[in-house]
Design a protein around this motif. Structure first.
Motif, mmCIF file in Angstrom:
data_model
loop_
_atom_site.group_PDB
_atom_site.id
_atom_site.type_symbol
_atom_site.label_atom_id
_atom_site.label_comp_id
_atom_site.label_asym_id
_atom_site.label_seq_id
_atom_site.Cartn_x
_atom_site.Cartn_y
_atom_site.Cartn_z
ATOM 1 N N PHE A 39 -14.880 -3.816 -26.412
ATOM 2 C CA PHE A 39 -15.448 -3.322 -25.168
ATOM 3 C C PHE A 39 -14.550 -3.703 -24.006
ATOM 4 C CE2 PHE A 39 -17.455 -7.471 -25.952
ATOM 5 C CZ PHE A 39 -17.222 -8.138 -24.760
ATOM 6 N N LYS A 40 -14.742 -2.983 -22.919
ATOM 7 C CA LYS A 40 -14.082 -3.291 -21.660
ATOM 8 C C LYS A 40 -15.141 -3.826 -20.713
ATOM 9 C CE LYS A 40 -11.535 -1.136 -17.825
ATOM 10 N NZ LYS A 40 -10.977 0.142 -17.303
ATOM 11 N N GLN A 41 -14.890 -4.988 -20.160
ATOM 12 C CA GLN A 41 -15.861 -5.637 -19.287
ATOM 13 C C GLN A 41 -15.354 -5.674 -17.848
ATOM 14 O OE1 GLN A 41 -18.236 -9.190 -20.491
ATOM 15 N NE2 GLN A 41 -17.039 -10.245 -18.927
ATOM 16 N N THR A 42 -16.226 -5.264 -16.932
ATOM 17 C CA THR A 42 -15.903 -5.265 -15.508
ATOM 18 C C THR A 42 -17.007 -6.008 -14.766
ATOM 19 O OG1 THR A 42 -14.834 -3.099 -15.727
ATOM 20 C CG2 THR A 42 -15.384 -3.845 -13.504
ATOM 21 N N VAL A 43 -16.625 -6.970 -13.949
ATOM 22 C CA VAL A 43 -17.575 -7.755 -13.160
ATOM 23 C C VAL A 43 -17.454 -7.356 -11.701
ATOM 24 C CG1 VAL A 43 -18.275 -10.071 -12.450
ATOM 25 C CG2 VAL A 43 -17.449 -9.679 -14.788
ATOM 26 N N ASP A 44 -18.574 -7.013 -11.096
ATOM 27 C CA ASP A 44 -18.617 -6.676 -9.679
ATOM 28 C C ASP A 44 -19.398 -7.777 -8.962
ATOM 29 O OD1 ASP A 44 -19.166 -5.652 -7.109
ATOM 30 O OD2 ASP A 44 -19.045 -3.588 -7.843
ATOM 31 N N VAL A 53 -18.267 -1.392 -21.444
ATOM 32 C CA VAL A 53 -18.141 -0.072 -22.078
ATOM 33 C C VAL A 53 -17.564 -0.295 -23.469
ATOM 34 C CG1 VAL A 53 -17.093 2.204 -21.973
ATOM 35 C CG2 VAL A 53 -17.777 1.055 -19.855
ATOM 36 N N TYR A 54 -18.224 0.222 -24.502
ATOM 37 C CA TYR A 54 -17.852 -0.051 -25.888
ATOM 38 C C TYR A 54 -17.031 1.093 -26.479
ATOM 39 C CZ TYR A 54 -21.138 -3.865 -25.489
ATOM 40 O OH TYR A 54 -21.771 -5.010 -25.066
ATOM 41 N N ALA A 55 -16.353 0.785 -27.582
ATOM 42 C CA ALA A 55 -15.459 1.753 -28.206
ATOM 43 C C ALA A 55 -16.202 2.964 -28.755
ATOM 44 C CB ALA A 55 -14.659 1.079 -29.328
ATOM 45 N N ASP A 56 -17.504 2.822 -29.029
ATOM 46 C CA ASP A 56 -18.283 3.960 -29.526
ATOM 47 C C ASP A 56 -18.970 4.713 -28.397
ATOM 48 O OD1 ASP A 56 -20.223 2.169 -28.821
ATOM 49 O OD2 ASP A 56 -21.215 2.101 -30.774
ATOM 50 N N GLY A 57 -18.656 4.382 -27.136
ATOM 51 C CA GLY A 57 -19.200 5.086 -25.991
ATOM 52 C C GLY A 57 -20.427 4.460 -25.376
ATOM 53 N N ARG A 58 -21.016 3.445 -26.046
ATOM 54 C CA ARG A 58 -22.168 2.775 -25.446
ATOM 55 C C ARG A 58 -21.750 2.040 -24.172
ATOM 56 N NH1 ARG A 58 -23.808 -1.452 -28.150
ATOM 57 N NH2 ARG A 58 -22.097 -1.449 -29.649
ATOM 58 N N SER A 218 -15.730 10.664 -25.368
ATOM 59 C CA SER A 218 -15.445 10.701 -23.942
ATOM 60 C C SER A 218 -14.057 10.122 -23.667
ATOM 61 C CB SER A 218 -16.486 9.896 -23.170
ATOM 62 O OG SER A 218 -16.368 8.510 -23.466
ATOM 63 N N PRO A 219 -13.392 10.560 -22.600
ATOM 64 C CA PRO A 219 -12.061 10.015 -22.267
ATOM 65 C C PRO A 219 -12.075 8.496 -22.132
ATOM 66 C CG PRO A 219 -12.520 11.967 -20.956
ATOM 67 C CD PRO A 219 -13.793 11.635 -21.669
ATOM 68 N N GLU A 220 -13.155 7.933 -21.588
ATOM 69 C CA GLU A 220 -13.228 6.481 -21.409
ATOM 70 C C GLU A 220 -13.254 5.763 -22.754
ATOM 71 O OE1 GLU A 220 -15.489 3.495 -18.319
ATOM 72 O OE2 GLU A 220 -16.611 5.175 -19.136
ATOM 73 N N ALA A 221 -14.066 6.271 -23.701
ATOM 74 C CA ALA A 221 -14.147 5.642 -25.018
ATOM 75 C C ALA A 221 -12.841 5.813 -25.794
ATOM 76 C CB ALA A 221 -15.316 6.234 -25.804
ATOM 77 N N GLU A 222 -12.250 6.998 -25.739
ATOM 78 C CA GLU A 222 -10.991 7.223 -26.441
ATOM 79 C C GLU A 222 -9.874 6.356 -25.852
ATOM 80 O OE1 GLU A 222 -10.388 11.422 -26.198
ATOM 81 O OE2 GLU A 222 -11.595 11.829 -27.989
ATOM 82 N N ARG A 226 -7.618 3.367 -27.751
ATOM 83 C CA ARG A 226 -6.153 3.292 -27.728
ATOM 84 C C ARG A 226 -5.695 1.914 -27.244
ATOM 85 N NH1 ARG A 226 -6.648 8.662 -25.774
ATOM 86 N NH2 ARG A 226 -6.453 7.939 -23.615
ATOM 87 N N GLN A 227 -6.357 1.401 -26.213
ATOM 88 C CA GLN A 227 -6.005 0.070 -25.715
ATOM 89 C C GLN A 227 -6.252 -0.998 -26.779
ATOM 90 O OE1 GLN A 227 -7.130 -0.996 -21.551
ATOM 91 N NE2 GLN A 227 -8.098 1.036 -21.540
ATOM 92 N N MET A 228 -7.354 -0.865 -27.523
ATOM 93 C CA MET A 228 -7.645 -1.825 -28.589
ATOM 94 C C MET A 228 -6.532 -1.834 -29.631
ATOM 95 S SD MET A 228 -11.714 -1.044 -29.088
ATOM 96 C CE MET A 228 -11.751 -1.787 -30.725
ATOM 97 N N ALA A 229 -6.078 -0.647 -30.043
ATOM 98 C CA ALA A 229 -5.016 -0.560 -31.044
ATOM 99 C C ALA A 229 -3.725 -1.187 -30.521
ATOM 100 C CB ALA A 229 -4.787 0.888 -31.438
ATOM 101 N N THR A 230 -3.418 -0.949 -29.242
ATOM 102 C CA THR A 230 -2.213 -1.533 -28.637
ATOM 103 C C THR A 230 -2.291 -3.050 -28.602
ATOM 104 O OG1 THR A 230 -1.859 0.428 -27.267
ATOM 105 C CG2 THR A 230 -0.798 -1.618 -26.551
#
Length: 404
Positions: A39-44, A53-58, A218-222, A226-230
């Motif tokens: 997942f990608k985590q953003t703190v505001d 945001v998770y790799a499966d779009g959740r 979705s573009p965000e999940a895809e 890609r970032q995870m694989a990198t």
């Protein structure tokens, strides 16, 4: 890169220039296979929210007084700290909404349900269904407690009378019972099996897309995948070129993980239901029917002090993100998943350690021990009672038509 638990599982964390963080977790399951999630985590800090945001779009957003969960179909669930909940489709149409109302001098929650799920799609009710809940507190946290519907005596008579002619029932694609039945003579057995299969049917509907825009594409999940694989390739190169790091992470199979990134987007497979689980749910359905006949609610505190708490099964009512006890890794419980107490909760704890006994392909695997809020357990009891009421109507309709 941080090993977890038995060192066959690990987390990889990378800080992005924009302040967000990529977290990739590999977990070794009981059968030796490796599952990778990320997942990608953003703190505001300004509005006090943390979004994942998770790799499966959740997507999960935690705020100061709410938690917002978006699942694979795009359905959004909101749980507020004041006890109110709601669910909204991706296009903004409500599925259900809570509001406070007066209950004869005391505050109650009124839930209006606009849609139900049928064959993987939302189906709007001809008239919204309104249910009422008492407001109770568990460790100071308000939570709704379902007031059971009381049907006419004739509505229950069919549940206790064996069918004159065995009913033919189509096989459910989302569950696989150890001893499948094509016909039923006993309505108690039929309704118990319906309780299990209808829960997983709903959960799979939540997970998969019901329109032409799957969330996992979705573009965000895809982009996240890609970032995870990198990141995995970078860690693999670092481990291989650094003897000290390689020695420290000797049992971690980074290369195996790199080929498993897409496991976060697994497709549904039937959930295996052991016979003892099936029989336990049938007993609980029988108990729930009797309680509804007498107008008694299904209450968590009653379950905890009962002699059967250790074997009692809870059926997840709404999608949840939970933490595994042994590793701290996060996993997902979907609607329909079945869990039971691993250990009974202490009197001062707002959480319980629960063992997953049957779950869908993208959920926490069976055998996992996870932490679940007690307020969520009460919501599961609410959902169980409501599903029993719905399935009682279904069984009566099946008996009238001669098949399901």
């Amino acid at each position: 890169m941080v090993p977890r638990g038995n060192r066959n599982s690990f987390d990889i964390r990378r800080q992005n220039p924009d302040g967000s963080q990529i977290v990739l977790s590999q977990t070794t399951l009981a059968d030796g296979t490796k599952k990778v999630t990320g997942f990608k985590q953003t703190v505001d800090a300004r509005d006090g929210t943390t979004t994942r945001v998770y790799a499966d779009g959740r997507r999960v957003t935690e705020g100061r007084d709410f938690e917002h969960r978006s699942v694979g179909s795009g359905l959004n669930f909101v749980s507020r700290h004041n006890g109110l909940r709601e669910a909204v489709l991706a296009d903004g149409r409500p599925v259900f909404q809570d509001r406070f109302t007066d209950g004869g001098g005391r505050q109650v929650i009124e839930r209006t349900r606009y849609a139900r799920w049928s064959h993987g799609r939302p189906e709007y009710e001809p008239q919204p269904v309104i249910r009422r809940y008492d407001v109770v507190h568990i460790h100071g946290a308000p939570v709704a407690q379902y007031r059971p519907s009381r049907f006419a005596p004739d509505d229950y008579r069919g549940y206790y009378t064996r069918f004159a002619v065995p009913l033919v029932v189509g096989a459910a694609a989302w569950v696989a019972f150890a001893a499948p039945a094509a016909t039923y003579s006993d309505p108690v057995a039929l309704m118990g099996d319906m309780q299990i299969s209808s829960g997983f049917e709903e959960g799979y509907a939540y997970s998969g897309p019901y329109d032409a825009s799957p969330v996992d594409a979705s573009p965000e999940a895809e982009g996240l995948r890609r970032q995870m694989a990198t990141v995995q390739q970078q860690v693999k190169a670092s481990v291989q070129s650094n003897p000290a790091l390689k020695n420290q992470l000797a049992t971690v199979d980074v290369q195996a993980a790199s080929s498993q990134v897409q496991q976060a987007v697994d497709r549904a497979v039937p959930v295996q239901i052991a016979e003892d689980i099936r029989q336990q749910v049938r007993k609980q359905v029988r108990l729930s029917v009797a309680m509804q006949q007498n107008g008694h609610p299904l209450v968590l505190t009653d379950v905890l002090v009962s002699g059967y708490a250790k074997i009692y099964l809870f059926q997840t009512a709404q999608p949840l993100n939970v933490a595994e006890v042994s590793t701290g890794a996060e996993c997902f419980l979907n609607t329909g998943d079945l869990i039971g107490f691993s250990t009974l909760p202490r009197g001062d704890s707002a959480f319980a350690e629960m063992k997953v006994v049957a779950s869908g392909s993208n959920s926490c695997p069976a055998g996992s021990v996870v932490q679940v809020r007690l307020t969520e357990l009460q919501e599961m009891l609410n959902g169980f009672s409501e599903r029993v009421a719905e399935n009682l109507k279904r069984v009566n309709a099946c008996a009238a038509s001669g098949g399901c």
